[in-house]
Design an enzyme around this catalytic site. Structure first.
Site, PDB file in Angstrom:
ATOM      1  N   VAL A   9       0.875  -1.176   0.000  1.00  0.00           N
ATOM      2  CA  VAL A   9       0.000   0.000   0.000  1.00  0.00           C
ATOM      3  C   VAL A   9       0.908   1.221   0.000  1.00  0.00           C
ATOM      4  O   VAL A   9       2.068   1.152   0.408  1.00  0.00           O
ATOM      5  CB  VAL A   9      -0.970   0.023   1.207  1.00  0.00           C
ATOM      6  CG1 VAL A   9      -2.033  -1.051   1.065  1.00  0.00           C
ATOM      7  CG2 VAL A   9      -0.224  -0.128   2.519  1.00  0.00           C
ATOM      8  N   SER A  10       0.376   2.365  -0.455  1.00  0.00           N
ATOM      9  CA  SER A  10       1.212   3.541  -0.645  1.00  0.00           C
ATOM     10  C   SER A  10       1.525   4.313   0.628  1.00  0.00           C
ATOM     11  O   SER A  10       2.535   4.985   0.719  1.00  0.00           O
ATOM     12  CB  SER A  10       0.556   4.490  -1.655  1.00  0.00           C
ATOM     13  OG  SER A  10       0.402   3.832  -2.889  1.00  0.00           O
ATOM     14  N   THR A  11       0.637   4.223   1.638  1.00  0.00           N
ATOM     15  CA  THR A  11       0.866   4.972   2.874  1.00  0.00           C
ATOM     16  C   THR A  11       0.594   4.105   4.089  1.00  0.00           C
ATOM     17  O   THR A  11      -0.034   3.046   3.988  1.00  0.00           O
ATOM     18  CB  THR A  11      -0.051   6.213   2.954  1.00  0.00           C
ATOM     19  OG1 THR A  11      -1.409   5.769   3.138  1.00  0.00           O
ATOM     20  CG2 THR A  11       0.043   7.060   1.701  1.00  0.00           C
TER      21      THR A  11
END
Length: 197
Positions: A9-11
């Site tokens: 996931v990006s964050t």
């Protein structure tokens, strides 16, 4: 022959539940988790996964965008997997690189993914140009700086105790910003005369 999963996931705030459920359906033996932007090249868990997989293993991802966001990056990873003898299965795109069709589809999807990103960047650039023309865009805010720390490092730099590169790294400044800040500091402290416009 192991079933390996890679989740990204990006964050920190994004949930991995959906990707985990997909991995559960595939009865994965081991999962590697990553919470980083896909565009980031330094992905420790991706590297660990690539070191871990062996010939005959299958790597499962929720979508190809989980592996890489540029065609070049993604295809380099695919080449590494192919050289190792690892099959890639992407759930969202129904890709299985164990088949000729799967290999072809992977290349097509990777190219489309990059095209979409490039189009998004182009729209952002066009939006900024329109905002500038309407006087609504003022650019990025200047990065705040700790002038006290800057002054100490400036002294060390001038005394040749540290290099300019060390100075930039410690202050987390690009070369252009660094020299601009040095000029500001010298003018403010009477070390250099301001240039006439």
């Amino acid at each position: 022959m192991s079933r390996i999963g890679y989740i990204r996931v990006s964050t920190e705030h994004q949930e991995t539940t959906r990707q985990q459920e997909i991995m559960y359906d595939y009865q994965i033996d081991r999962i590697f988790f990553e919470k980083l932007l896909g565009a980031t090249t330094d992905r420790p868990q991706l590297k660990a996964m690539l070191d871990y997989v062996r010939e005959g293993d299958t790597l499962y991802v929720e979508s190809i965008s989980r592996l890489g966001r540029s065609t070049k990056d993604l295809l380099n990873i695919i080449d590494t997997l192919n050289d190792t003898g690892v099959t890639l299965v992407s759930h969202k795109e129904s890709i299985d690189t164990n088949t000729p069709t799967g290999k072809f589809m992977l290349t097509v999807f990777a190219a489309l993914s990059q095209l979409e990103r490039e189009q998004l960047k182009q729209r952002q650039r066009e939006g900024i140009e329109i905002a500038k023309a309407q006087g609504k865009y003022t650019g990025r805010k200047p990065i705040p700086i700790d002038w006290e720390r800057f002054g100490k490092l400036y002294g060390e730099w001038k005394a040749k105790n540290i290099t300019g590169r060390d100075f930039m790294r410690r202050m987390e400044l690009s070369a252009n910003t660094f020299y601009r800040r040095v000029r500001e500091y010298e003018i403010t402290h009477g070390i250099a005369e301001p240039t006439s416009a």
